[in-house]
Design an enzyme around this catalytic site. Structure first.
Site, PDB file in Angstrom:
ATOM      1  N   GLU A 268       0.821  -1.208   0.000  1.00 28.78           N
ATOM      2  CA  GLU A 268       0.000   0.000   0.000  1.00 28.78           C
ATOM      3  C   GLU A 268       0.858   1.263   0.000  1.00 28.78           C
ATOM      4  OE1 GLU A 268      -2.740  -0.692   3.324  1.00 28.78           O
ATOM      5  OE2 GLU A 268      -4.116  -1.657   1.924  1.00 28.78           O
ATOM      6  N   ASP A 341      -8.231  -9.382   3.732  1.00 30.23           N
ATOM      7  CA  ASP A 341      -8.009  -8.293   4.684  1.00 30.23           C
ATOM      8  C   ASP A 341      -9.075  -8.249   5.766  1.00 30.23           C
ATOM      9  OD1 ASP A 341      -7.038  -6.061   5.894  1.00 30.23           O
ATOM     10  OD2 ASP A 341      -7.699  -4.640   4.363  1.00 30.23           O
ATOM     11  N   GLU A 369     -12.650  -2.880  12.109  1.00 31.48           N
ATOM     12  CA  GLU A 369     -12.630  -2.106  10.871  1.00 31.48           C
ATOM     13  C   GLU A 369     -13.745  -2.555   9.920  1.00 31.48           C
ATOM     14  OE1 GLU A 369      -8.925  -2.357   8.704  1.00 31.48           O
ATOM     15  OE2 GLU A 369      -9.742  -1.328   6.970  1.00 31.48           O
TER      16      GLU A 369
HETATM   17  C1  BDP Z   1      -6.181  -2.500   5.987  1.00 32.54           C
HETATM   18  C2  BDP Z   1      -6.509  -1.138   6.484  1.00 32.54           C
HETATM   19  C3  BDP Z   1      -5.375  -0.155   6.340  1.00 32.54           C
HETATM   20  C4  BDP Z   1      -4.101  -0.771   6.914  1.00 32.54           C
HETATM   21  C5  BDP Z   1      -3.813  -2.065   6.202  1.00 32.54           C
HETATM   22  C6  BDP Z   1      -2.651  -2.829   6.792  1.00 32.54           C
HETATM   23  O1  BDP Z   1      -7.633  -0.664   5.784  1.00 32.54           O
HETATM   24  O2  BDP Z   1      -5.742   1.012   7.016  1.00 32.54           O
HETATM   25  O3  BDP Z   1      -3.032   0.100   6.794  1.00 32.54           O
HETATM   26  O4  BDP Z   1      -4.911  -2.935   6.308  1.00 32.54           O
HETATM   27  O5  BDP Z   1      -2.923  -3.819   7.473  1.00 32.54           O
HETATM   28  O6  BDP Z   1      -7.034  -3.369   6.667  1.00 32.54           O
HETATM   29  O7  BDP Z   1      -1.512  -2.489   6.581  1.00 32.54           O
END
Ligand code: BDP
Length: 670
Positions: A268, A341, A369
């Protein structure tokens, strides 16, 4: 007259006292009228805490705390302990002071949960050496995916001002055996390694140490460039590795028991070794070498999904599995429980079991989340136990939980979200405990042992996660959340220029034929990443368990399920059932008023109202949207839609990190 006034005041004080429940005491609400004899020959900060806790709460026979280095205690390891009744007193033994502290909390827990204390013969050894919370806390005080206020860490006041909540936090963690905390977000600011911040980190580590809680930090892989002004962060560059060695030395000179680093790299948008055409193993090993002389570890995350394949669910495996056996022995690869996720339901990540020569740790998400933030009651033990049904706990080296803790008075926003913090600790200690046992323990300590409360609320807790799955994403649906905030439904979401794997249609694949992501042999074949015994079952439409149906298959709308309903009908019934279940939870809660304090009663009631409204919203949004593909009628016996699709498509939630208004902002029709 004066006497009456006095009694009146006393009574008034008592009722006020009895009702002053703001959730801040968590599950540690035992009263403090105890007066048992507690003996311990030695004194230290940790032992004094153990003694103080027992002095304050233990009402039974005298207790002796003993450090023991005999064969039995050596085998139980440094955190293990024994608790035994010896004639008319109890002896607690452990190799370490922290073990004695854990044992003290264990004994108090037994008392508070009405266990027979007559003849104790307890032997405990935690399943994992590392039982770690991950805070996604930013240095500006916000929390990524946090729904319980601001960060607990008051960076601007540290190191001079130490909030009393730091110690309360350490105590709560020790009471459930959590022994590590990563203080900052995995999307890490390099600033955390600056001199000024390390002083703040040290101040926290000093408060936590007597409770056996070690501090770890998330680090940004490009720190040598940002902080050290180097031209590169290439892990094979000597200047870079020297920079890290020096930094690690600085850390350990201030925090001798520092735990190590957590790293999100090449994920990301975060920097990482792949920026220099190096592997994750090369990046992790460079940091591991720096930490090794001090006993520190690297937790290297496998949450990566660069589109190297047409299915995001396969990408982490494709990138990490070939690196099996290439990591140094103080690296643990941290893998999210599922391949996508933290969805309300995912199959386990196929990396577990596929990296036999690499220590792995499971990353669970305690913060909700994707399960209604701190508005929805969702007890997560059944979800994590489901993971352990497939992944043998003994295969893991450690566990991590992305925490739901903030500076809200009750720590977690929803009073029932405290149960998930509690559960994470208990399962990290013993993943073989059942969801029922943990719910029972938590309810008794947090609310009351009264059966009229305990029995119905335990049932609510145990059913709550499946209810969320039903009204959000039944039958293996996943990631059909609204853009960005991951709270409400938006299966129709299309954003020009957005990565396809950030859009719901990538996951649900609804069309006139059917619904679901074909990950079988005729599709992306992600199922082949699992052992054959599972892949054969999951990869065949007729044998695939219904909870994973749309995860692994694109299923025709008219396909008949085991109960005789078509996919379309089953989908409708699942959403409808989810909504009915939450209504039932609310009805049950409404009858709990007599058993508990008004504050927490009202707070939970308010959130259950939101949850019911949200379930209506989810059901209407998803069913109306999917109906535009199936073109089939709703079964007559499900609840009629409250909203119209057109209206729902206009909803944009004003989400802050603190509290989501949920469907409360939708036009109500009821
Ligand atoms: C996702 C989240 C994000 C996190 C990412 C992570 O939306 O905010 O930074 O995972 O785990 O679930 O790095």
């Amino acid at each position: 007259m004066i006497r009456n006034l006095f009694l009146g005041l006393l009574f008034c004080g008592w009722t006020l006292g009895a009702s002053a429940e703001d959730g801040s005491r968590l599950w540690l609400r035992q009263d403090t009228t105890a007066s048992a004899t507690i003996d311990c020959l030695l004194h230290s900060q940790t032992l004094n805490i153990a003694q103080r806790e027992l002095n304050r709460s233990w009402k039974g026979v005298p207790v002796t705390l003993q450090l023991c280095a005999d064969k039995e205690h050596l085998a139980l390891g440094k955190d293990g302990y024994t608790i035994r009744t010896d004639k008319n007193h109890i002896v607690i033994g452990s190799l370490s002071e922290t073990g004695l502290l854990y044992a003290a909390y264990h004994l108090i827990r037994l008392q508070e949960t009405d266990i027979d204390l007559g003849h104790l013969d307890i032997k405990e050894k935690p399943a994992y050496e590392y039982r770690i919370l991950n805070h996604w806390d930013n240095l500006d005080g916000t929390i990524e995916r946090g729904y319980a206020g601001h960060s607990l860490w008051k960076w601007e006041e540290l190191p001079d001002v130490l909030s009393p909540r730091y110690e309360a936090y350490a105590r709560a963690n020790a009471s459930i055996g959590i022994n590590g905390t990563v203080l900052n977000n995995v999307n890490a600011s390099p600033e955390i390694l600056s001199d000024a911040y390390l002083l703040k980190v040290k101040a926290l580590a000093d408060v936590f140490r007597p409770y056996g809680l070690k501090v770890y930090l998330s680090v940004n892989f490009a720190s040598p460039m940002v902080l050290g002004k180097l031209a590169t962060a290439d892990p094979l560059n000597t200047e870079v590795s020297e920079w890290w060695k020096k930094k690690v030395y600085e850390i350990y000179s201030q925090i001798p028991d520092f735990g190590g680093f957590l790293v999100k790299a090449n994920s990301e948008g975060q920097p990482g070794p792949c920026d220099y055409h190096r592997t994750h193993a090369e990046g992790a090993n460079m940091l591991a070498e720096a930490l090794k002389p001090y006993g520190g570890i690297v937790m290297w995350r496998a949450f990566v999904y660069s589109p190297s394949d047409n299915d995001r669910a396969k990408q982490a495996y494709l990138e990490f599995q070939p690196l099996d056996g290439k990591f140094l022995d103080n690296v643990i690869v941290q893998v999210k429980n599922g391949p996508i996720d933290f969805q309300p339901r995912e199959p386990y990540s196929p990396l577990f079991g596929a990296m036999k020569h690499t220590p792995l740790m499971a990353e669970f998400q305690v913060t909700q989340e994707y399960l209604g933030h701190s508005n929805h009651l969702a007890y997560l033990a059944p979800m994590w136990k489901e993971f352990f049904r497939y992944v043998d706990p003994d295969m893991l080296r450690a566990v991590a939980g992305v925490t739901n803790i903030g500076d809200d008075v009750n720590w977690c926003g929803h009073d029932f979200a405290q149960a998930n913090w509690y559960t994470f600790g208990r399962l990290a200690w013993n993943p073989r405990l059942s969801s029922e046992e943990i719910a029972d323990e938590w309810l008794k300590q947090t609310f009351t042992s009264n059966k009229d409360f305990l029995v119905p609320m335990r049932e609510v807790m145990l059913e709550s996660r499946e209810a969320v799955v039903n009204y959000m994403m039944p039958l293996g649906l996943h990631h059909i959340f609204a853009w960005g905030h991951h709270y409400g439904p938006e299966p129709w979401c299309e954003i020009e220029g957005a990565r396809p794997d950030w859009l719901p249609s990538y996951y649900h694949r609804a069309d006139s034929e059917g619904l679901g992501f074909d990950r079988s042999g005729t599709g992306s074949n992600a199922v082949s990443q699992y052992p054959d015994s599972l892949a054969n079952i999951w990869g065949t439409l007729d044998t695939c368990p219904e909870e994973f149906l749309l995860w692994f298959h694109h299923v025709p709308w008219t396909y008949k399920l085991k109960d005789g309903y078509t996919l379309w009908e089953e989908l409708c019934y699942k959403y409808d059932t989810g909504l009915k279940e939450v209504r039932r939870f609310r009805d049950t809660w409404n009858q709990m008023r007599p058993y508990i304090d008004t504050e927490r009663y009202e707070a939970v009631a308010k959130r259950l109202d939101i949850q019911v409204n949200d379930a209506v919203w989810w059901k209407d949004a998803c069913l109306l949207y999917f109906q535009s593909f199936s073109k089939m009628k709703f079964p007559k016996d499900i609840e009629k839609a409250t909203f119209r699709l057109k209206e729902l498509k206009k909803v944009h939630l004003p989400i802050t990190n603190f509290e989501c208004p949920g469907a409360d902002i939708l036009p109500r029709k009821e």
